[in-house]
Design a protein around this motif. Structure first.
Motif, mmCIF file in Angstrom:
data_model
loop_
_atom_site.group_PDB
_atom_site.id
_atom_site.type_symbol
_atom_site.label_atom_id
_atom_site.label_comp_id
_atom_site.label_asym_id
_atom_site.label_seq_id
_atom_site.Cartn_x
_atom_site.Cartn_y
_atom_site.Cartn_z
ATOM 1 N N ASN A 27 34.751 36.969 28.825
ATOM 2 C CA ASN A 27 33.984 37.157 30.055
ATOM 3 C C ASN A 27 32.758 36.261 30.180
ATOM 4 O O ASN A 27 32.469 35.719 31.246
ATOM 5 N N ILE A 28 32.033 36.097 29.097
ATOM 6 C CA ILE A 28 30.757 35.370 29.152
ATOM 7 C C ILE A 28 30.961 33.906 29.502
ATOM 8 O O ILE A 28 30.024 33.221 29.940
ATOM 9 N N MET A 29 32.199 33.403 29.330
ATOM 10 C CA MET A 29 32.490 31.985 29.583
ATOM 11 C C MET A 29 32.959 31.717 31.008
ATOM 12 O O MET A 29 33.067 30.553 31.422
ATOM 13 N N HIS A 30 33.259 32.742 31.774
ATOM 14 C CA HIS A 30 33.846 32.566 33.095
ATOM 15 C C HIS A 30 33.009 31.667 34.001
ATOM 16 O O HIS A 30 33.544 30.765 34.659
ATOM 17 N N TYR A 31 31.717 31.928 34.067
ATOM 18 C CA TYR A 31 30.881 31.203 35.022
ATOM 19 C C TYR A 31 30.882 29.700 34.763
ATOM 20 O O TYR A 31 31.168 28.909 35.677
ATOM 21 N N GLU A 32 30.558 29.291 33.553
ATOM 22 C CA GLU A 32 30.463 27.858 33.245
ATOM 23 C C GLU A 32 31.801 27.161 33.437
ATOM 24 O O GLU A 32 31.866 26.047 33.976
ATOM 25 N N GLN A 33 32.880 27.790 33.002
ATOM 26 C CA GLN A 33 34.193 27.164 33.120
ATOM 27 C C GLN A 33 34.633 27.076 34.581
ATOM 28 O O GLN A 33 35.168 26.044 35.017
ATOM 29 N N ALA A 34 34.412 28.148 35.345
ATOM 30 C CA ALA A 34 34.768 28.126 36.765
ATOM 31 C C ALA A 34 33.930 27.096 37.513
ATOM 32 O O ALA A 34 34.446 26.363 38.366
ATOM 33 N N LYS A 35 32.657 27.009 37.202
ATOM 34 C CA LYS A 35 31.771 26.036 37.836
ATOM 35 C C LYS A 35 32.284 24.613 37.609
ATOM 36 O O LYS A 35 32.327 23.788 38.534
ATOM 37 N N GLN A 36 32.682 24.323 36.377
ATOM 38 C CA GLN A 36 33.165 22.982 36.045
ATOM 39 C C GLN A 36 34.453 22.661 36.800
ATOM 40 O O GLN A 36 34.614 21.543 37.323
ATOM 41 N N MET A 37 35.362 23.602 36.886
ATOM 42 C CA MET A 37 36.626 23.351 37.566
ATOM 43 C C MET A 37 36.441 23.239 39.082
ATOM 44 O O MET A 37 37.029 22.371 39.730
ATOM 45 N N LEU A 38 35.628 24.106 39.656
ATOM 46 C CA LEU A 38 35.356 24.034 41.093
ATOM 47 C C LEU A 38 34.678 22.717 41.450
ATOM 48 O O LEU A 38 35.007 22.084 42.472
ATOM 49 N N SER A 39 33.752 22.297 40.621
ATOM 50 C CA SER A 39 33.023 21.050 40.866
ATOM 51 C C SER A 39 33.943 19.839 40.791
ATOM 52 O O SER A 39 33.652 18.791 41.377
ATOM 53 N N ALA A 40 35.056 19.986 40.072
ATOM 54 C CA ALA A 40 36.041 18.908 39.960
ATOM 55 C C ALA A 40 37.079 18.969 41.081
ATOM 56 O O ALA A 40 38.040 18.192 41.090
ATOM 57 N N GLY A 41 36.895 19.896 42.005
ATOM 58 C CA GLY A 41 37.809 19.992 43.139
ATOM 59 C C GLY A 41 39.056 20.796 42.873
ATOM 60 O O GLY A 41 40.069 20.633 43.564
ATOM 61 N N LYS A 42 38.989 21.694 41.882
ATOM 62 C CA LYS A 42 40.128 22.558 41.580
ATOM 63 C C LYS A 42 39.935 23.928 42.225
ATOM 64 O O LYS A 42 38.821 24.471 42.237
ATOM 65 N N ASN A 43 41.025 24.516 42.740
ATOM 66 C CA ASN A 43 40.997 25.928 43.086
ATOM 67 C C ASN A 43 40.904 26.710 41.780
ATOM 68 O O ASN A 43 41.449 26.291 40.761
ATOM 69 N N VAL A 44 40.221 27.849 41.819
ATOM 70 C CA VAL A 44 40.053 28.657 40.615
ATOM 71 C C VAL A 44 40.446 30.101 40.885
ATOM 72 O O VAL A 44 40.003 30.705 41.866
ATOM 73 N N ILE A 45 41.296 30.624 40.011
ATOM 74 C CA ILE A 45 41.579 32.059 39.947
ATOM 75 C C ILE A 45 40.947 32.535 38.653
ATOM 76 O O ILE A 45 41.325 32.085 37.568
ATOM 77 N N VAL A 46 39.965 33.416 38.751
ATOM 78 C CA VAL A 46 39.256 33.878 37.562
ATOM 79 C C VAL A 46 39.531 35.357 37.347
ATOM 80 O O VAL A 46 39.476 36.155 38.290
ATOM 81 N N GLU A 47 39.863 35.701 36.110
ATOM 82 C CA GLU A 47 40.121 37.096 35.793
ATOM 83 C C GLU A 47 38.852 37.929 35.970
ATOM 84 O O GLU A 47 37.734 37.442 35.817
ATOM 85 N N LYS A 48 39.051 39.194 36.263
ATOM 86 C CA LYS A 48 37.928 40.104 36.352
ATOM 87 C C LYS A 48 37.322 40.305 34.950
ATOM 88 O O LYS A 48 38.055 40.215 33.960
ATOM 89 N N PRO A 49 36.017 40.521 34.839
ATOM 90 C CA PRO A 49 35.002 40.367 35.877
ATOM 91 C C PRO A 49 34.706 38.891 36.111
ATOM 92 O O PRO A 49 34.701 38.095 35.168
ATOM 93 N N SER A 50 34.456 38.519 37.352
ATOM 94 C CA SER A 50 34.284 37.108 37.707
ATOM 95 C C SER A 50 33.148 36.457 36.932
ATOM 96 O O SER A 50 33.307 35.368 36.378
ATOM 97 N N CYS A 51 32.000 37.124 36.910
ATOM 98 C CA CYS A 51 30.782 36.586 36.296
ATOM 99 C C CYS A 51 29.983 37.721 35.683
ATOM 100 O O CYS A 51 30.350 38.890 35.800
ATOM 101 N N SER A 52 28.860 37.356 35.087
ATOM 102 C CA SER A 52 27.972 38.366 34.526
ATOM 103 C C SER A 52 26.950 38.858 35.533
ATOM 104 O O SER A 52 26.558 40.022 35.513
ATOM 105 N N THR A 53 26.492 37.972 36.439
ATOM 106 C CA THR A 53 25.422 38.327 37.364
ATOM 107 C C THR A 53 25.777 37.950 38.800
ATOM 108 O O THR A 53 26.558 37.014 39.030
ATOM 109 N N PRO A 54 25.186 38.636 39.783
ATOM 110 C CA PRO A 54 25.399 38.263 41.184
ATOM 111 C C PRO A 54 24.962 36.830 41.481
ATOM 112 O O PRO A 54 25.596 36.152 42.295
ATOM 113 N N ASP A 55 23.893 36.348 40.842
ATOM 114 C CA ASP A 55 23.439 34.973 41.077
ATOM 115 C C ASP A 55 24.500 33.966 40.653
ATOM 116 O O ASP A 55 24.704 32.941 41.319
#
Length: 333
Positions: free
Chosen positions: A76-104
């Motif tokens: 779980n703790i890795m979701h945000y950084e990994q999703a950010k990197q993939m989205l920034s590279a122009g990839k669609n992302v499906i992330v398992e629950k929970p999406s992130c640790s914080t609302p920010d």
């Protein structure tokens, strides 16, 4: 053409997603990432006859132009950084629950997705099940809603490691673990998908030796009723799930892999089965994979908006519950 996708996270749920996704003929597994090459090879070996690129570098995966979508099921703790990197590279992302640790963090991910014209979806598999949708569409039968109770409690063999003095990831706050974010999130997502975001909530955790919550009770308050949620990874429960109303009660045996939906009529005292039969357990992620492919291919902004709101509302409840009870992840999250 099938969607070429890569995966981050080589665990059982990733295999489940791949099986379900490829059974729809809408998806093609084209890349596997693992920190260890041997792990990536072992994982990919289960899919003989497929051309699968293996990566030990997230940057290399992000730069693979053959991959349009990445499924993330890492700790779980890795979701945000990994999703950010993939989205920034122009990839669609499906992330398992929970999406992130914080609302920010979640705000930033949705912002990044919009900036790069790609899609971010959180994988709440159970709300995509045909029988769950029948349950949702049957809410109107209740008339005035009086309340609901939703339970998801399964004993985890990894709790035995806790009892032996170890700290497995799923019970490690430093890794974003705990029963609320692992199983309780299913209850929260179900309640919010059925009733909307609560006006308030209160969490009563059962803390274990690692400092994480091994179980807990969560009360969601709405203007005219409340919803009682019970979840656990340190004991089992066979309690059915019920939604109570003026005209009757809706009953389901479990909130995921919903086998049936039963309507109990308060006036006639009669019972009616509204839904039965479901996808085989080995394909229990097929329905969500089919929906995600549809949304991505069609660019269904209305559906994406609903899913985004659900993710925000669910994380808001999880965040409040954790902060109210000192269940803090690594980095103060």
């Amino acid at each position: 053409m099938p969607i070429n996708f890569g995966i981050i996270g080589t665990n059982w749920i990733t295999h489940s997603f791949i099986k379900g996704a490829q059974s729809t003929s809408k998806w093609n597994l084209a890349a596997v990432y693992s920190r260890k090459e041997e792990t990536a090879k072992e994982f990919a070996a289960r899919y003989e006859g497929q051309k699968i690129a293996l990566y030990t570098s997230l940057s290399d995966l992000a730069n693979d132009t053959n991959i349009t979508t990445v499924y993330i099921a890492s700790p779980n703790i890795m979701h945000y950084e990994q999703a950010k990197q993939m989205l920034s590279a122009g990839k669609n992302v499906i992330v398992e629950k929970p999406s992130c640790s914080t609302p920010d963090e979640l705000d930033d991910l949705f912002k990044t997705a919009k900036e790069h014209g790609v899609t971010l979806i959180e994988a709440f598999r159970h709300i995509q099940e045909a029988n769950f949708k029948i349950l949702k569409n049957s809410i109107e039968k209740l008339g005035t809603i009086y309340g609901a109770s939703i339970t998801y409690a399964q004993y985890s063999s990894r709790y035995e490691k806790v009892l032996a003095g170890e700290v497995p990831n799923i019970f490690n706050l430093e890794m974003g673990g705990g029963a609320l974010v692992d199983l309780g999130v299913y209850c929260v997502a179900a309640a919010i998908d059925l009733f909307g975001a609560p006006s308030d909530s209160q969490y009563f955790p059962v803390k274990i030796a690692t400092g994480a919550d091994g179980a807990g009770k969560l009360i969601l308050m709405y203007p005219n009723f409340s919803v009682y949620l019970c979840h656990s990874k340190i004991y089992n429960s066979d309690t059915v799930n019920e939604i109570y109303g003026e005209k009757g009660t809706l009953v389901v045996p479990s909130i995921t892999d919903v086998e049936s939906v039963v309507w109990w009529d308060a006036k006639t005292k009669g019972r009616e089965e509204l839904a039965g039969g479901k996808e085989p357990v080995e394909l229990n992620l097929k329905e969500e994979a089919a929906e995600f492919a549809r949304v991505i291919e069609e660019g269904d902004r209305e559906a994406l908006s609903r899913y985004e709101k659900l993710s925000r509302d669910v994380l808001g409840v999880l965040w409040k519950a954790r902060m109210d009870n000192g269940l803090v992840f690594a980095g103060g999250k």
